[in-house]
Write a protein that holds these residues in place. Structure first.
Motif, short mmCIF file in Angstrom:
data_model
loop_
_atom_site.label_atom_id
_atom_site.label_comp_id
_atom_site.label_asym_id
_atom_site.label_seq_id
_atom_site.Cartn_x
_atom_site.Cartn_y
_atom_site.Cartn_z
N GLN A 34 36.59 39.01 34.41
CA GLN A 34 36.18 37.79 35.12
C GLN A 34 35.12 37.06 34.33
N PHE A 36 32.01 34.32 34.92
CA PHE A 36 31.13 33.77 35.95
C PHE A 36 30.20 32.74 35.33
N SER A 46 32.14 32.76 40.53
CA SER A 46 33.31 33.17 39.78
C SER A 46 34.08 31.95 39.29
N LEU A 49 39.52 34.68 36.95
CA LEU A 49 39.83 36.11 37.00
C LEU A 49 41.14 36.31 36.26
N THR B 102 38.70 38.53 43.47
CA THR B 102 37.54 37.74 43.08
C THR B 102 36.34 38.19 43.90
#
Lengths: 112, 114
Positions: A34, A36, A46, A49, B102
């Motif tokens: 991921q 960020f 976020s 992903l 997520t």
């Protein structure tokens, strides 16, 4: 033990430039990765992903790629804007139920 | 839909005291994770709770503890505070547990130990 490295630690670019942020990880057997964003004094948001079976993900001006075999991911930001100034962190997980391991981030400044 | 809420946002404590931080996850999320962020070490994982059970634990001393309630709200406690505990403590929630989904972070609790 998984380790995540982000280079460079800081980057300054003029507005409008396309740029690439790098992330590398030592154990290629990841579950997902991921990206960020963190603004000063704030929590993390976020951005993208990528599951281990995927090669890339796109959201607006952002594109993240994943190369598991080489242990690398890149975050591409197109047509950068001053509002993109923030710290960008990369994090990987080695399974669906293990915690994320974070890099220390790249601090991006986009100059108007 | 409300995000992850952490309280208090800022606090100052004295060495030797203890502190409790609170985290309310997004409605419907059952996993809550805690991270410590410092300039030198970056983000380090403390622990994760899922359905009131600690599922994962990071490499922190026993002075750091946590719990999760039946409504998924979580608290973390640090006892016998040390100067090195000064940090931003971040809470994150996800829907089904683990990092397959997520993950959503709160704004954090800034702890200063003097």
């Amino acid at each position: 033990k998984q380790e995540v490295t982000q280079i460079p630690a800081a980057l300054s670019v003029p507005e409008g430039e396309n740029l690439v942020l790098n992330c590398s990880f030592t154990d290629s057997a990841i579950y997902n990765l991921q990206w960020f964003r963190q603004d000063p004094g704030k929590g993390l948001t976020s951005l993208l992903l990528i599951q281990s079976s995927q090669r890339e993900q796109t959201s607006g001006r952002l594109n993240a790629s994943l190369d598991k075999s080489s242990g690398r991911s890149t975050l591409y930001i197109a047509a950068s804007q001053p509002g993109d100034s923030a710290t960008y962190l990369c994090a990987v997980s080695n399974s669906g139920n293990t915690p994320l391991v974070f890099g220390k981030g790249t601090r991006l400044s986009v100059i108007a | 839909k409300a995000g992850v809420t952490q309280t208090p946002r800022y606090l100052i404590k004295t060495r030797g005291q203890q502190v409790t931080l609170s985290c309310s996850p997004i409605s419907g999320h059952r996993s809550v994770s805690w991270y410590q962020q410092t300039p030198g070490q970056g983000l380090q994982f403390l622990f994760e709770y899922f359905s009131e059970t600690q599922r994962n634990k990071g490499n922190f001393p026993g002075r750091f503890s946590g719990r999760q309630f039946s409504n998924s709200r979580s608290e973390m406690n640090v006892s016998t505070l040390e100067l090195g505990d000064s940090a931003l403590y971040l809470c994150a929630s996800s829907p089904g547990g683990g990092s397959g989904n997520t993950i959503y972070f709160g704004e954090g609790s800034w702890l200063t130990v003097v």
